[in-house]
Design an enzyme around this catalytic site. Structure first.
Site, PDB file in Angstrom:
ATOM      1  CE1 TYR A   1      -5.506  -3.711   9.602  1.00  0.00           C
ATOM      2  CE2 TYR A   1      -5.062  -4.433   7.360  1.00  0.00           C
ATOM      3  CZ  TYR A   1      -4.870  -3.533   8.390  1.00  0.00           C
ATOM      4  OH  TYR A   1      -4.053  -2.450   8.194  1.00  0.00           O
TER       5      TYR A   1
ATOM      6  CE  LYS B   1      -5.973   1.830  24.943  1.00  0.00           C
ATOM      7  NZ  LYS B   1      -5.159   2.919  25.521  1.00  0.00           N
TER       8      LYS B   1
ATOM      9  CG  ASP C   1      -2.015   4.380  24.927  1.00  0.00           C
ATOM     10  OD1 ASP C   1      -1.495   3.284  25.242  1.00  0.00           O
ATOM     11  OD2 ASP C   1      -2.773   5.005  25.696  1.00  0.00           O
TER      12      ASP C   1
ATOM     13  CG  ASP D   1      -1.392  -0.684   8.840  1.00  0.00           C
ATOM     14  OD1 ASP D   1      -0.537  -0.757   7.937  1.00  0.00           O
ATOM     15  OD2 ASP D   1      -2.373   0.085   8.799  1.00  0.00           O
TER      16      ASP D   1
ATOM     17  CG  ASP E   1       2.928   3.431   7.712  1.00  0.00           C
ATOM     18  OD1 ASP E   1       3.257   2.311   7.267  1.00  0.00           O
ATOM     19  OD2 ASP E   1       2.266   4.257   7.063  1.00  0.00           O
TER      20      ASP E   1
HETATM   21  C1  IPM Z   1       0.513  -2.355   4.742  1.00  0.00           C
HETATM   22  C2  IPM Z   1      -0.562  -1.581   4.052  1.00  0.00           C
HETATM   23  C3  IPM Z   1      -1.811  -2.465   3.865  1.00  0.00           C
HETATM   24  C4  IPM Z   1      -2.284  -2.857   5.255  1.00  0.00           C
HETATM   25  C5  IPM Z   1      -2.937  -1.825   3.051  1.00  0.00           C
HETATM   26  C6  IPM Z   1      -2.466  -1.362   1.696  1.00  0.00           C
HETATM   27  C7  IPM Z   1      -4.117  -2.755   2.921  1.00  0.00           C
HETATM   28  O1  IPM Z   1      -0.839  -0.404   4.751  1.00  0.00           O
HETATM   29  O2  IPM Z   1       0.942  -3.401   4.204  1.00  0.00           O
HETATM   30  O3  IPM Z   1       0.958  -1.922   5.802  1.00  0.00           O
HETATM   31  O4  IPM Z   1      -3.044  -2.124   5.896  1.00  0.00           O
HETATM   32  O5  IPM Z   1      -1.891  -3.931   5.717  1.00  0.00           O
HETATM   33 MG    MG Z   2       0.471  -0.023   6.372  1.00  0.00          MG
END
Ligand code: IPM
Ligand code: MG
Length: 353
Positions: A138, A188, A220, A244, A248
């Protein structure tokens, strides 16, 4: 308590307004809370031509904690990268040195049916993901898009220094100590040198935490295990990019991404608190969003920055109560429940408190 309130874009203002209702209740009971609101993301760009306006950053620096909604929207996608809403979010994380991102994934028993996985796979789920937040691909330099040998190439740098790994490791081991004493480090290392160093530092730090059972997993495989049998995990520690993605995935186990809060902390537990979901432009302004992730983020603020466990528990119990009472925003709605709007959900939480 001095709080910077940064609603951001899309559904951000709607969901943050519900958390502010909770703060106003606490204020009416005598809590000394000062709130100041400022724009960030697309709203920052609209107001000051910058996704992180100077004044917003100043406010956030001076505050004891920051409450953030969400940033981003299709209106801003064509802007140059430094002007995009996401850059404002990444910059505030970096500027405030919020390197430890705590993302708990918890299943409320009544929401087992809202998960896309079988109830027996997710029931009782309680995972904490500790995501490193200010390093990795990042932020690594160099990065860019340029022409090499007559064609465009895009490149980023995955980079971690050992001190960066060590400080997030310490946070993760500390959290694991208070939970199930099991920590899984995800990387990884079979392919990436950056991960090889990550793993080596995790092992070094583990010597200070003999009670913790440390395991290592390639990302993975971790993604697969997360869907296959998520209850094998207690605390996970991982880098920025893998965290990240995995967070999710973890959110779906708990029924909806609209349920997951987060805390981003610096060395001194100063923090920024935000739901892990995005700005959901498709439903913005329609009073449909689920405000619970934001309200639960406020609970995390009380727990981690203000060490006020009683208030944190009180907010979390109120959320449990409204879920038990059957109130559901559209994202967690199942047959037989009572469908409510974003603001009705906020009111229900305040009432439950
Ligand atoms: C998160 C989001 C952010 C990230 C984006 C919006 C930049 O996906 O907070 O998980 O990738 O960190
Ligand atoms: Mg995110």
């Amino acid at each position: 308590m001095k709080l910077a309130i940064l609603p951001g874009d899309g559904i951000g203002p709607e969901i943050v307004a519900q958390a502010v209702k909770v703060l106003n209740l606490l204020k009416s009971e005598g809590a000394a809370i000062e709130m100041e609101t400022a724009p960030i993301g697309g709203a920052g760009y609209d107001a000051a031509g910058d996704p992180l306006p100077e004044a917003t950053l100043k406010l956030a620096r001076e505050a004891d904690a920051v409450l953030l909604g969400a940033v981003g929207g299709p209106r801003y996608d064509a802007l140059d990268r430094p002007l995009r809403p996401e850059r404002g979010l990444l910059r505030i994380r970096k500027e405030l040195n919020l390197f430890a991102n705590l993302r708990p994934a918890l299943l409320y028993p009544e929401l087992a049916g809202a998960s896309s996985l079988k109830p027996e796979v997710v029931s009782g789920l309680d995972i904490m993901i500790v995501r490193e937040l200010t390093g990795d691909v990042y932020f690594g330099q160099p990065r860019g898009i340029e022409v090499r040998n007559g064609e465009r190439v895009g490149f980023n740098t995955m980079l971690y220094s050992e001190s960066e790994v060590r400080r997030v490791a310490r946070v993760a081991f500390g959290i694991a100590m208070k939970r199930g004493k099991k920590l899984c480090s995800v990387e990884k290392a079979n392919v990436l040198e950056c991960s090889e160093l990550w793993k080596a530092v995790m092992i070094e730090v583990s010597r200070d935490y003999p009670e913790i059972e440390l395991c290592h997993m390639y990302v993975d495989n971790a993604a697969m295990q997360m869907i296959k049998w998520p209850k094998q995990f207690d605390t996970i520690v991982t880098g920025n990019l893998f965290g990240d993605i995995l967070s999710d995935a973890a959110s779906m186990l708990s029924g909806s991404i609209g349920m997951l809060p987060s805390a981003s902390l610096d060395e001194h537990n100063k923090g920024m608190y935000e739901p892990i979901h995005g700005s959901a432009p498709d439903i913005a302004g329609r009073n449909l969003a689920n405000p619970l992730a934001t309200i639960l983020s406020l609970a995390m603020m009380y727990r981690y920055t203000f060490a006020d466990i009683a208030t944190a528990d009180r907010i979390e119990n109120a959320v449990k109560k409204v879920i038990a009472q059957g109130y559901r925003t559209v994202d967690i709605f199942t047959e037989g429940a009572q469908k409510v709007s974003c603001s009705e959900m906020g009111d229900a939480v305040v009432k439950a408190m």
